[in-house]
Write an enzyme that holds these catalytic residues in place. Structure first.
Site, PDB file in Angstrom:
ATOM      1  N   ASN A  76     -74.783 -16.318  -9.064  1.00  0.00           N
ATOM      2  CA  ASN A  76     -75.849 -15.333  -8.978  1.00  0.00           C
ATOM      3  C   ASN A  76     -76.084 -14.922  -7.522  1.00  0.00           C
ATOM      4  O   ASN A  76     -76.284 -15.749  -6.648  1.00  0.00           O
ATOM      5  CB  ASN A  76     -77.154 -15.909  -9.547  1.00  0.00           C
ATOM      6  CG  ASN A  76     -77.048 -16.153 -11.029  1.00  0.00           C
ATOM      7  OD1 ASN A  76     -76.216 -15.563 -11.696  1.00  0.00           O
ATOM      8  ND2 ASN A  76     -77.892 -17.032 -11.554  1.00  0.00           N
ATOM      9  N   THR A  77     -76.091 -13.625  -7.280  1.00  0.00           N
ATOM     10  CA  THR A  77     -76.377 -13.019  -5.975  1.00  0.00           C
ATOM     11  C   THR A  77     -75.673 -13.727  -4.831  1.00  0.00           C
ATOM     12  O   THR A  77     -76.247 -13.972  -3.783  1.00  0.00           O
ATOM     13  CB  THR A  77     -77.900 -12.966  -5.703  1.00  0.00           C
ATOM     14  OG1 THR A  77     -78.436 -14.300  -5.724  1.00  0.00           O
ATOM     15  CG2 THR A  77     -78.605 -12.102  -6.699  1.00  0.00           C
TER      16      THR A  77
END
Length: 293
Positions: A69-70
């Site tokens: 994630n990110t």
């Protein structure tokens, strides 16, 4: 002709994403949730989830790749500035969230009210900050439901966020933000910063993002803790002007938020600052740089 049996589902412990007030977000220790403990003891590692209302078909959680994630931020905000003044504290930032180098979202509130004594601003990934605000809203809801007249102070929120950021850093899935926390409680004016790997500090003036290279020299030269609100606002607008004229990821649309003792936090309407582009060095920028175009 026979039908081949489906492959067995991969076993894994389901990730908890709700906040646990004991040891932080995303973790449920043994003994806290008896039903979860019983499921784990019976099956070794639960794989099926059913909604709490009991309706619908269970589904299997089977990630195909590691969680990333990110790892590369997409929608980001830039500079946040903050300073103390006599009787209060203020922070300022623009309202732009860029998609890469594209100025995509131009009316994003990058400064938020946490409770009656605290405000927060962010640089970095928009979605990660949204997750952080979810955690803070859960804490504020808990304070409200207890109905004892108490709520977290700016210092406590700042300390909490250092643990959240460091926790995610240790999972190699950091929240891609720098956070500026400001507030006033019991006569103490607080201004602090938390970085994406948990580094943190307090100061009389703070700049996160690109503004750390542009605005801090102006703060060091002109700022004092006992300056009036009007002088602080003038200095803040001067620093915003210096930043927006040098940072291509900023736009000339700003908000200033402030907190004072005994008053509710205030966030201004968007405004712009006067810029000046007629400097001599702008007319021929390659005059003293042969070979440039």
């Amino acid at each position: 002709r026979g039908v081949a049996a489906p492959p067995p589902a991969r076993t894994m412990i389901p990730t908890r994403v709700t906040h646990n007030p004991i040891i932080g977000p995303g973790v449920v220790p043994m003994g806290v949730d008896p039903a979860y403990d019983a499921q784990y003891a019976k099956h070794g590692a639960p794989t099926r989830h059913v909604a709490s209302h009991g309706n619908g078909r269970p589904f299997v959680v089977e990630p195909a790749t590691p969680n990333t994630n990110t790892q590369m931020p997409y929608v980001t905000g830039t500079t946040v500035l903050g300073m103390k003044y006599k009787g209060g504290v203020m922070i300022a930032c623009d309202t732009l969230a860029s998609y890469g180098s594209t100025k995509r979202y131009k009316s994003i509130d990058r400064v938020k009210v946490v409770n009656s004594t605290t405000i927060i601003g962010f640089t970095g990934e928009l979605s990660d900050f949204d997750y952080t605000m979810t955690l803070l809203n859960e804490l504020s809801t808990t304070d409200f439901c207890e109905d004892d007249g108490k709520e977290l102070s700016p210092m406590e929120i700042h300390s909490y966020l250092t643990r959240v950021m460091y926790n995610r850093r240790n999972k190699f899935d950091p929240l891609w933000n720098s956070l500026v926390v400001a507030g006033v409680k019991n006569g103490r004016i607080f201004l602090g910063m938390v970085g994406m790997i948990g580094q943190h500090y307090e100061d009389s003036h703070i700049a996160a993002g690109f503004g750390n290279h542009v605005a801090r020299p102006l703060f060091r030269e002109k700022h004092s803790d006992d300056m009036s609100e009007e002088d602080a606002r003038t200095l803040m607008e001067s620093c915003l002007k210096a930043c927006v004229m040098r940072d291509k990821s900023m736009m000339n649309k700003f908000q200033i938020a402030k907190v004072e003792e005994g008053k509710a936090p205030e966030i201004s309407e968007p405004f712009s600052v006067a810029t000046e582009w007629n400097l001599r060095s702008y007319h021929n920028p390659t005059e003293f740089a042969p070979g440039c175009w």
